[in-house]
Write a protein that holds these residues in place. Sequence first.
Motif, PDB file in Angstrom:
ATOM      1  N   ALA A   1       0.823  -1.217   0.000  1.00  0.00           N
ATOM      2  CA  ALA A   1       0.000   0.000   0.000  1.00  0.00           C
ATOM      3  C   ALA A   1       0.845   1.250   0.000  1.00  0.00           C
ATOM      4  CB  ALA A   1      -0.929   0.003   1.223  1.00  0.00           C
TER       5      ALA A   1
ATOM      6  N   THR B   1       0.524   4.207  -2.735  1.00  0.00           N
ATOM      7  CA  THR B   1      -0.588   4.057  -3.668  1.00  0.00           C
ATOM      8  C   THR B   1      -1.724   4.996  -3.360  1.00  0.00           C
ATOM      9  OG1 THR B   1      -1.676   2.376  -2.321  1.00  0.00           O
ATOM     10  CG2 THR B   1      -0.049   1.604  -3.910  1.00  0.00           C
TER      11      THR B   1
ATOM     12  N   ALA C   1      -4.436   4.287  -1.756  1.00  0.00           N
ATOM     13  CA  ALA C   1      -5.664   3.578  -2.099  1.00  0.00           C
ATOM     14  C   ALA C   1      -6.847   4.005  -1.249  1.00  0.00           C
ATOM     15  CB  ALA C   1      -5.454   2.076  -1.966  1.00  0.00           C
TER      16      ALA C   1
ATOM     17  N   CYS D   1     -10.052   6.592  -2.340  1.00  0.00           N
ATOM     18  CA  CYS D   1     -11.119   6.362  -3.314  1.00  0.00           C
ATOM     19  C   CYS D   1     -12.076   5.293  -2.763  1.00  0.00           C
ATOM     20  CB  CYS D   1     -10.568   5.970  -4.674  1.00  0.00           C
ATOM     21  SG  CYS D   1      -9.700   4.390  -4.727  1.00  0.00           S
TER      22      CYS D   1
ATOM     23  N   GLU E   1     -14.520   1.970  -2.203  1.00  0.00           N
ATOM     24  CA  GLU E   1     -14.175   0.564  -2.366  1.00  0.00           C
ATOM     25  C   GLU E   1     -14.463   0.031  -3.774  1.00  0.00           C
ATOM     26  OE1 GLU E   1     -12.345  -2.807  -1.104  1.00  0.00           O
ATOM     27  OE2 GLU E   1     -12.578  -0.914  -0.009  1.00  0.00           O
TER      28      GLU E   1
ATOM     29  N   ARG F   1     -11.762   1.168  -5.967  1.00  0.00           N
ATOM     30  CA  ARG F   1     -10.522   0.451  -5.655  1.00  0.00           C
ATOM     31  C   ARG F   1     -10.544  -0.952  -6.269  1.00  0.00           C
ATOM     32  NH1 ARG F   1      -8.378  -0.677   0.522  1.00  0.00           N
ATOM     33  NH2 ARG F   1      -6.503  -1.861  -0.039  1.00  0.00           N
ATOM     34  N   ASP F   2     -11.686  -1.624  -6.155  1.00  0.00           N
ATOM     35  CA  ASP F   2     -11.800  -2.959  -6.743  1.00  0.00           C
ATOM     36  C   ASP F   2     -11.636  -2.909  -8.255  1.00  0.00           C
ATOM     37  OD1 ASP F   2     -12.209  -4.039  -4.267  1.00  0.00           O
ATOM     38  OD2 ASP F   2     -14.403  -4.062  -4.425  1.00  0.00           O
TER      39      ASP F   2
ATOM     40  N   HIS G   1      -7.991  -2.545  -9.019  1.00  0.00           N
ATOM     41  CA  HIS G   1      -7.296  -3.815  -8.774  1.00  0.00           C
ATOM     42  C   HIS G   1      -7.490  -4.771  -9.950  1.00  0.00           C
ATOM     43  CE1 HIS G   1      -7.004  -3.570  -4.085  1.00  0.00           C
ATOM     44  NE2 HIS G   1      -6.354  -2.601  -4.700  1.00  0.00           N
TER      45      HIS G   1
ATOM     46  N   GLU H   1      -2.130  -2.036  -6.523  1.00  0.00           N
ATOM     47  CA  GLU H   1      -1.521  -2.358  -5.231  1.00  0.00           C
ATOM     48  C   GLU H   1      -0.765  -3.681  -5.280  1.00  0.00           C
ATOM     49  OE1 GLU H   1      -3.770  -0.360  -1.705  1.00  0.00           O
ATOM     50  OE2 GLU H   1      -5.185  -1.750  -2.644  1.00  0.00           O
TER      51      GLU H   1
ATOM     52  N   ALA I   1     -12.769   6.560  -9.744  1.00  0.00           N
ATOM     53  CA  ALA I   1     -11.334   6.308  -9.536  1.00  0.00           C
ATOM     54  C   ALA I   1     -10.438   7.266 -10.319  1.00  0.00           C
ATOM     55  CB  ALA I   1     -11.003   4.874  -9.940  1.00  0.00           C
TER      56      ALA I   1
ATOM     57  N   HIS J   1      -8.069   9.491  -8.414  1.00  0.00           N
ATOM     58  CA  HIS J   1      -6.969   8.740  -7.807  1.00  0.00           C
ATOM     59  C   HIS J   1      -5.933   8.340  -8.852  1.00  0.00           C
ATOM     60  CE1 HIS J   1      -4.774   5.979  -5.309  1.00  0.00           C
ATOM     61  NE2 HIS J   1      -5.004   4.996  -6.172  1.00  0.00           N
TER      62      HIS J   1
END
Length: 407
Positions: free
Chosen positions: A5, A8, A10, A13, A15, A18-19, A22, A78, A141, A144
Amino acid sequence: MRPSAEGTGALDCPEPARDALHTLSRVLLGNLEALADRLTIIVLQREPAYAQLGISAPDDLRESLRGNIERGLQSLGETVPVGEDPQDTSRETGKLRARQRVPLEAVLRAYQLGGRVIWEGLLQTSRERFGGYYDHALLDAAGHVWRVIDSSSSALVDAYRLEEARLRSQELSRRHAFLNALLEGRGGDPALAEEAATALGLPTSGPMLCVVAPVDSPRDDPLRSPRDVLACHGIVSSWHVRPSDIVGLVVLGDRAPAAVLDALAPAVCGRAGASPVVHRLAEVGDAYTLAQTAARTLREPGVAFLDDRLPEALLVGNPHLTPRLQQVAFRELLDLPEPERETMFKTLEAMIDSGGSPTHAAQRLYCHRNTVIYRLQRIESATGRKVGEPRDRLLLTLGLLARRHQH
């Protein structure tokens, strides 16, 4: 490979966003080679500075761009390897481009193109691989993503500027080392002279002047932008600031020394001396000494060309003889009361400047010719010298020069 992490950001932003990052970034890592190919073509098309400034192998450029894309996707997903710095590829890129002298503006534009390729790749993957499932989350996102890219850009800029400053300092030290070698008279070594000429941007031979401006105090600024001032006239020169002086080597080409020194005049704020013309770097050591002497002949700001001030140079070069010279030249004239002594010295100077003519001297002094003749008789009586005698006139002239410089 475990997630890291660090760097980043993370948590800034939601969830779902973030997903999305990812999932999509990890898929894109599997398409890394195609992304690198695409970005390489775009950069070469839009940034000709890369090819122009020595990056002639596209494979090397592609490898650098690939590394930055990979690290960017790892940061977004990440998946930066544990123990590695998320900004390492950005810093390496900044250092490398500074060494290759690629303009920072071109580097940043290429970096921004890389950011676009990553963003477009994320959108394309969402739509083609997942039927647009992550499109909405990607909008959340977006901020970010660009903060990660901006952070990497900042790391690149910092590394570029640090490396640029290091290289500049290194180059300056190298130039100073070569200049010092020339000033020490080591320019007679052909190999050293060749390297020095390259480092200083000068020819190995051809007419040039050495110019020296003494720095009398840390706040003294005897010359201001001399290189730029001369460059406006197409005159090549190399200048170096040293603790005790500013030293310049000026290429004359087909110009006369007087013309070059006239061009330099706007840059002169203090005393400066110019050597006689030299034709080889092997002569710079002696030229430096002569230019120093020329500068010492001045009492006020200006440029002194040694060949125009040889009598004064002889005097300042032998300061221990100056008091004796005046004593022998003027004898009892020095013992007169000050107002009378000054009158006699002005008369003597006017006579010598007038070629020994009392009439012309009287015109200079705004007095009667007979007054000049009377004063001249007193001067010759007090000094034991005859203005009409060549050797005596030379001694009296040197005595006046010494006195003028002393005052």
